[in-house]
Design an enzyme around this catalytic site. Structure first.
Site: not given
Ligand code: PEP
Length: 254
Positions: A93, A95, A167, A233-234, A10-12, A212, A173
């Site tokens: 999500h 966010e 999640e 994500g990251g 997920n590039w957000k 994470s 993050g």
């Molecule tokens: C996400 O964006 O769904 C996520 C899990 O981010 P990260 O891996 O950065 O925690």
């Protein structure tokens, strides 16, 4: 892990035309891991270009509207995503729940729209730290799954087009990862609710862990009972960070 693991980046709100080079490199490497289903979800402007840039991996959006078209400035519909070659969409999500006040009923309506457009859907659920500390994590996530997953979608479920991502909000993050035993317990709770909704077909729904995930912790998380993949994500923003997660899915720790 009996299902083919599903590793989704997920590039957000990150990305650029230059970053398509990362997607191409991930796509090339994906051919070394045919036992893993790999996908990337970039921001809307890059869904089409990324689709054109890759062949082996899936491409998805990060949201869609409930309507197919109309007066909804700034929004994107599920048929539009399908039209530019998207395979799936991430919905609900945390966010989006936080930044746009999305509630379960809206997420469910979006999921219905996406499935009707032929897309796969990844529905995100997860508790906040306050909710976990108050001992409410399972109840919160159960309520989210019950409210966000469309119950009348057995055919899509049978076709493997529905996934749920657990999640924990406090793990996204932050570099803080849920304990493996908690992940196993939460995935079991999600599975139980899916069985209550869909019966036997529920075993076609992959339940991903997100929060994470990185190359160091991926093997432990992906090897845990009930974990069908990861939403990342990251660590999905560069090939070097993402591929070790894919490799861990290909050879999960026992
Ligand atoms: C996400 O964006 O769904 C996520 C899990 O981010 P990260 O891996 O950065 O925690």
């Amino acid at each position: 892990m009996t299902q083919r693991p599903y590793i989704v980046g997920n590039w957000k709100m990150n990305g650029s035309r230059a970053m398509l080079a990362e997607a191409r490199a991930i796509d090339r490497a994906a051919q070394r891991y045919p036992d893993v289903e790999i996908a990337l979800a970039p921001p809307f402007p890059f869904v089409g270009p990324l689709r054109e840039a890759v062949t082996a991996i899936g491409v998805g959006g990060q949201d869609c509207h409930t309507a197919t078209k109309g007066a909804h400035t700034g929004d994107v519909s599920a048929p539009m995503l399908a039209d530019i070659g998207a395979d799936f969409v991430i919905l609900g999500h945390s966010e989006r729940r936080r930044d746009h006040g999305e509630k379960d009923a809206l997420v469910r309506a979006k999921a219905e729209a996406a499935l009707a457009a032929g897309l796969g859907v990844i529905i995100c659920v997860g508790e906040t730290l306050d909710e976990r500390d108050a001992g409410k994590a399972e109840a919160v996530v159960d309520r989210q799954v019950k409210g966000s997953v469309p119950p009348g979608e057995s055919a899509a479920v049978a076709a493997g087009r529905l996934a749920v991502a657990y999640e924990p909000v406090w793990a996204i993050g932050t570099g803080r990862v849920a304990a493996v035993e908690d992940v196993i317990a939460m995935h079991a709770a999600v599975r139980a609710r899916l069985v209550a909704i869909f019966g036997e077909e529920a075993d076609k729904v992959r339940i991903l862990y997100g929060g994470s995930v990185n190359g160091e912790n991926a093997a432990g998380l992906l090897g845990a009972e009930g974990v069908g993949g990861a939403l990342v994500g990251g660590a999905s923003l560069t090939t070097d960070a993402f591929l070790p997660i894919v490799a861990a899915a290909s050879q999960p720790a026992d």
